[in-house]
Write a protein that holds these residues in place. Structure first.
Motif, PDB file in Angstrom:
ATOM      1  N   UNK A 113       0.772  -1.254   0.037  1.00  0.00           N
ATOM      2  CA  UNK A 113      -0.267  -0.157  -0.100  1.00  0.00           C
ATOM      3  C   UNK A 113       0.999   1.182   0.069  1.00  0.00           C
ATOM      4  N   UNK A 114       0.331   2.327  -0.594  1.00  0.00           N
ATOM      5  CA  UNK A 114       1.056   3.555  -0.630  1.00  0.00           C
ATOM      6  C   UNK A 114       0.708   4.522   0.556  1.00  0.00           C
ATOM      7  N   UNK A 115       1.974   5.073   1.327  1.00  0.00           N
ATOM      8  CA  UNK A 115       1.563   5.767   2.517  1.00  0.00           C
ATOM      9  C   UNK A 115       0.940   7.183   1.785  1.00  0.00           C
ATOM     10  N   UNK A 116       0.288   7.784   2.586  1.00  0.00           N
ATOM     11  CA  UNK A 116      -0.369   7.639   3.945  1.00  0.00           C
ATOM     12  C   UNK A 116      -1.532   6.711   4.214  1.00  0.00           C
ATOM     13  N   UNK A 117      -1.935   6.284   2.895  1.00  0.00           N
ATOM     14  CA  UNK A 117      -3.334   5.352   2.936  1.00  0.00           C
ATOM     15  C   UNK A 117      -2.835   3.876   3.234  1.00  0.00           C
ATOM     16  N   UNK A 124      -5.398   7.158  12.197  1.00  0.00           N
ATOM     17  CA  UNK A 124      -3.765   6.946  12.083  1.00  0.00           C
ATOM     18  C   UNK A 124      -3.460   7.441  10.564  1.00  0.00           C
ATOM     19  N   UNK A 125      -4.379   7.275   9.769  1.00  0.00           N
ATOM     20  CA  UNK A 125      -4.109   7.741   8.265  1.00  0.00           C
ATOM     21  C   UNK A 125      -4.187   9.279   8.327  1.00  0.00           C
ATOM     22  N   UNK A 126      -5.076   9.737   8.870  1.00  0.00           N
ATOM     23  CA  UNK A 126      -5.143  11.578   8.897  1.00  0.00           C
ATOM     24  C   UNK A 126      -3.749  11.841   9.678  1.00  0.00           C
ATOM     25  N   UNK A 127      -3.156  11.213  10.776  1.00  0.00           N
ATOM     26  CA  UNK A 127      -2.147  11.636  11.230  1.00  0.00           C
ATOM     27  C   UNK A 127      -0.839  11.477  10.426  1.00  0.00           C
ATOM     28  N   UNK A 128      -0.775  10.126   9.712  1.00  0.00           N
ATOM     29  CA  UNK A 128       0.207  10.223   8.604  1.00  0.00           C
ATOM     30  C   UNK A 128       0.083  11.152   7.838  1.00  0.00           C
ATOM     31  N   UNK A 146       1.248   4.390  16.593  1.00  0.00           N
ATOM     32  CA  UNK A 146       0.490   3.945  15.555  1.00  0.00           C
ATOM     33  C   UNK A 146       0.181   2.585  15.607  1.00  0.00           C
ATOM     34  N   UNK A 147      -0.970   2.054  15.954  1.00  0.00           N
ATOM     35  CA  UNK A 147      -1.341   0.618  16.152  1.00  0.00           C
ATOM     36  C   UNK A 147      -1.319  -0.245  14.733  1.00  0.00           C
ATOM     37  N   UNK A 148      -0.548  -1.148  14.675  1.00  0.00           N
ATOM     38  CA  UNK A 148      -0.394  -2.098  13.398  1.00  0.00           C
ATOM     39  C   UNK A 148      -0.571  -3.452  14.001  1.00  0.00           C
ATOM     40  N   UNK A 155       5.952   6.181  13.147  1.00  0.00           N
ATOM     41  CA  UNK A 155       6.281   6.326  11.847  1.00  0.00           C
ATOM     42  C   UNK A 155       7.119   7.784  11.843  1.00  0.00           C
ATOM     43  N   UNK A 156       8.562   7.847  11.058  1.00  0.00           N
ATOM     44  CA  UNK A 156       9.136   8.952  10.890  1.00  0.00           C
ATOM     45  C   UNK A 156       8.825   9.042   9.540  1.00  0.00           C
ATOM     46  N   UNK A 157       8.867  10.391   8.908  1.00  0.00           N
ATOM     47  CA  UNK A 157       8.841  10.724   7.525  1.00  0.00           C
ATOM     48  C   UNK A 157       9.763  11.940   7.290  1.00  0.00           C
ATOM     49  N   UNK A 158      10.570  11.556   6.408  1.00  0.00           N
ATOM     50  CA  UNK A 158      11.990  12.660   6.153  1.00  0.00           C
ATOM     51  C   UNK A 158      12.063  12.770   4.531  1.00  0.00           C
ATOM     52  N   UNK A 159      11.960  14.289   4.392  1.00  0.00           N
ATOM     53  CA  UNK A 159      12.107  14.620   2.988  1.00  0.00           C
ATOM     54  C   UNK A 159      13.551  14.446   2.380  1.00  0.00           C
TER      55      UNK A 159
END
Length: 796
Positions: A113-117, A124-128, A146-148, A155-159
């Motif tokens: 699946x493609x983040x953030x979906x 959690x999707x809204x937070x992502x 994030x409960x998986x 989750x850590x997102x970096x540009x």
């Protein structure tokens, strides 16, 4: 590994114009040669064709547009890094498309699946999505908790540059390990365990079966191919009156079972591995089968991250997994022979007794706390249980490497202990303040009847002076417990240092040099100047003693420095304790031997001191800590770059624009006339304090009425006219002062009230919640009581 398709190569039709030019030149040369027979002219035509082809090629290279084809991106390095990572990684482009992801990402989300979906719920999707927007804007974003599938993932997102986002999901390893264990149980490994007599079951956090090998399904349900997934594990088992566990299907006549619970993952939501063994019967179980079962189970234990070790009947180690060796700090070059070799001397006997008891066949299991020799200050919880049916092994030791969780628990326990000691110190100080109030009051009354030169005058003055010294000790106790009465002012730290510098020079002596440095653009702070002076003096005296201990001949430098610390500097410090904001810092450093690492965590504890007996109470640094915390600041201790001790105090900048900065403590002038008139009602449960207050105010001309508690005061008010002033203690049995005052205010809304207490004014004001009330801290003198009564009664 998933990735976008690579950019296509340059199409072959792009070379057609060049080929046409070359062929046209050679064709023209051939026609000329056949018709004219002149080879020189034919060669000229062929050369013209080649020149034309070269010109076309150069023009295409010179004027080629970059908009026609996208640059090809080499993702091989990204693929290699993602495959080597222990976390789930994915990369998306500017359009939100999935560029590449590693295998752990596929295992975590059961696909690509493609983040953030992602399949993690709408919230959690809204937070992502918010984290992705933050990464595009600020360069980085994060999504916590994030409960998986029941496991907590961060989750850590970096540009990266301006075109890509890297998504990193930390904490996915437990899911991967759980899936691996599940596949081991369900697959051929589970069949090999079954052949050795081991029934293996993986349970979810709800107690239901997630995977089971065939031998378990055969024994529990009668058919090895029957699915056990989703069934309640407890319903497969029964327990008889003697505590033996059997399969419910086999009834009470079935073979007793040995149930081993192996918590291979931490957390309440983590799955649990359960191994069931038939209770060993010498007549039915052959040594070969027992050895095979033990070998398979040891192989399974070696895979688990929980610290597990097997011990034989003689108390020797049989095996231990890697997690146990790391948590217990086992030296691989010289491994221990007995479990007692790992713990401190005080715990050896308890560990040996527990292992001997369970090796002899004791039922159930036991938990105990031990301390390893390499970390004697960090208690570790271990579980000891019997392990029959595992060959030479007789005892299973499970060790929980708590790590940060254990550190947090120790910090909470320390904070709880400090809070309890602080409450005790505050209560003791309150009782002492009542006693000192009576002593100081009686001394004042006696001094009124004696003049200087009388035989008793000097003795009374000595008693009063000693009482004031005792009062300063109670103030130290209240400072430690953060319950002292502060008189905060808005001030500048350099002014406080200037006021106390002359005193410091006398205290430090001639051999210690004092250096004072002040920074620029210092913001004002709100604190009690007298208490800040006490902080500086206490730290300076400790520094002097430390430098003299390191160099008995004397010498050393004490540095006092003030500096401005902006909010951006606080963020760069990345200190969890300090909230972001602007601070004015005070640094006090010496050139002594520094603070040893084993002593550093204890220096702020009450009554802890490294000085000789009789040379220190252990309240100096705890008092400093209490004053700083009660002033809203933070204090950190450590060793400076030069090796000496260093204390840094951060006080928040007071931002009130209308505040007036006081350079020195303001002393309010009191008129000499303390005489008054009117009726005063005194409510105090301590007889000696009540008697002193009554005599002192009666001598000043007031009509004084007294009551021993709040209920008696309310009954007295029903019988008398409205008094002019109510003086009451705050903490009293039956009905406390504030509750009594609220009822009185309902009858007389404008009645002046003066509270007196040995506790802190700031702490009591929150519980009083009344307007227009005065406060008089204990212990107080006769003159201070008269002044307070006069000020409250004075017309506003």
């Amino acid at each position: 590994m998933a990735s976008l398709p690579s950019s296509p190569a340059q199409p072959p039709h792009a070379l057609l114009p060049l080929l046409a030019a070359v062929l046209a030149g050679f064709a023209a040369a051939a026609v000329v040669l056949l018709t004219l027979g002149d080879r020189a002219v034919a060669i000229g035509f062929a050369g013209a064709g080649l020149i034309a082809a070269g010109g076309l090629f150069g023009a295409r290279r010179l004027f080629r547009s970059d908009t026609g084809a996208e640059p090809r991106t080499d993702w091989s390095v990204a693929h290699a890094l993602a495959a080597a990572s222990d976390d789930a990684l994915a990369v998306t482009d500017r359009a939100g498309r999935l560029v590449c992801a590693n295998a752990r990402y596929e295992a975590l989300f059961s696909g690509w699946p493609t983040p953030p979906t992602l399949p993690v719920g709408d919230a959690a999707v809204a937070a992502l999505g918010a984290a992705a927007r933050a990464a595009w804007r600020d360069g980085a974003g994060a999504c916590d908790a994030l409960q998986v599938f029941g496991v907590l993932v961060r989750a850590q997102v970096t540009r990266i540059g301006e075109e890509s986002l890297v998504w990193r999901f930390v904490g996915a390893q437990p899911l991967d390990l759980a899936a691996r264990v599940q596949s081991l149980i369900f697959g051929p490994t589970g069949d090999r365990l079954g052949a050795a007599g081991i029934m293996a079951v993986l349970l979810g956090p709800d107690g239901r079966v997630r995977a089971a090998n065939r031998v378990f399904c055969l024994r529990a349900m009668g058919n090895g191919d029957s699915p056990a997934e989703g069934r309640d594990f407890a319903r497969f088992l029964i327990t008889d009156t003697r505590g033996f566990v059997r399969f419910e299907r086999e009834g009470l006549g079935g073979t007793p079972l040995r149930v081993l619970q192996i918590p291979f993952l931490e957390g309440e939501e983590a799955p649990l591995l359960v191994a069931l063994l038939d209770e060993e019967q010498p007549s039915t179980v052959t040594p070969a089968v027992g050895a095979s079962a033990a070998a398979h189970l040891r192989s399974l234990i070696a895979l688990l991250p929980s610290g597990l070790a097997l011990v034989d009947r003689d108390g020797r180690f049989v095996s231990m997994n890697d997690a146990f060796t790391r948590a217990a700090r086992v030296n691989a070059a010289a491994p221990p022979l007995y479990p007692g070799d790992l713990v401190v001397r005080e715990d050896k006997a308890a560990v040996a007794d527990a292992i001997r008891r369970f090796a002899g066949g004791a039922a159930q299991s036991a938990e105990m706390t031990v301390r390893f020799t390499d970390a004697p200050d960090d208690p570790v919880a271990i579980t000891i249980a019997g392990a029959r049916g595992l060959g030479d092994a007789a005892v299973l030791i499970s060790l929980k490497d708590s790590g940060e969780e254990g550190k947090l628990k120790r910090q909470v326990a320390q904070a709880t202990k400090m809070q309890a000691v602080g409450q005790l110190a505050g209560g003791v100080a309150h009782d002492f303040n009542n006693i000192l109030t009576a002593i100081i009051g009686h001394c004042d009354l006696m001094l009124m009847r004696h003049s200087p030169g009388d035989s008793d005058y000097d003795d009374i003055q000595q008693i009063r002076a000693n009482s004031n010294r005792a009062a300063s000790l109670t103030r130290q106790l209240l400072a430690f417990s953060r319950q002292q009465t502060l008189r905060p002012q808005v001030l500048q730290l350099p002014d406080v240092i200037s006021e106390v510098s002359n005193l410091l020079k006398r205290l430090l002596g001639e051999t210690v040099r004092l250096e004072i440095k002040h920074g620029r653009n210092l913001g004002p702070v709100r604190a009690d100047p007298g208490q800040l002076e006490q902080v500086v003096v206490n730290l300076a005296v400790n520094a002097r003693d430390a430098m003299l201990a390191a160099n008995p001949n004397g010498g050393g430098t004490l540095t006092i420095e003030t500096m401005a610390v902006s909010g951006s500097e606080i963020r760069r410090m990345d200190e969890e304790v300090l909230p972001h904001g602007d601070y004015t810092a005070l640094r006090i450093a010496d050139t002594g031997a520094g603070i040893p690492a084993d002593i550093l965590p204890k220096i702020f504890e009450p009554f802890f001191t490294t000085k000789e007996v009789g040379k220190g109470t252990g309240l100096g640094l705890s008092t400093v800590y209490g004053i700083v915390k009660q002033s809203g600041g933070f204090i950190f201790a450590g060793n400076g770059a030069g090796g000496g001790a260093e204390f840094i105090i951060y006080l928040p900048v007071h931002a009130a624009a209308e505040a007036q900065v006081a350079k020195v403590p303001v002393v309010k002038e009191k008129p000499a006339d303390l005489w008054g008139s009117g009726t005063i009602l005194i409510v105090e449960d301590e007889d000696m304090v009540r008697a002193i207050a009554e005599r002192a105010l009666t001598r000043q001309g007031y009509t004084v009425l007294t009551a021993e508690n709040g209920e008696a005061a309310l009954e007295l008010l029903d019988r008398i006219e409205r008094p002019d002033l109510l003086i009451s203690d705050v903490v009293m049995p039956l009905l406390d002062g504030p509750s009594m005052a609220r009822q009185v205010r309902k009858r007389y809304p404008d009645l002046p009230i003066l509270f007196m207490s040995g506790y802190a004014e700031e702490q009591l004001r929150r519980s009083i919640a009344l307007d227009n009330v005065g406060f008089l801290p204990k212990p107080f003198s006769v003159q201070q009581l008269a002044e307070a009564a006069r000020d409250v009664l004075a017309p506003k």
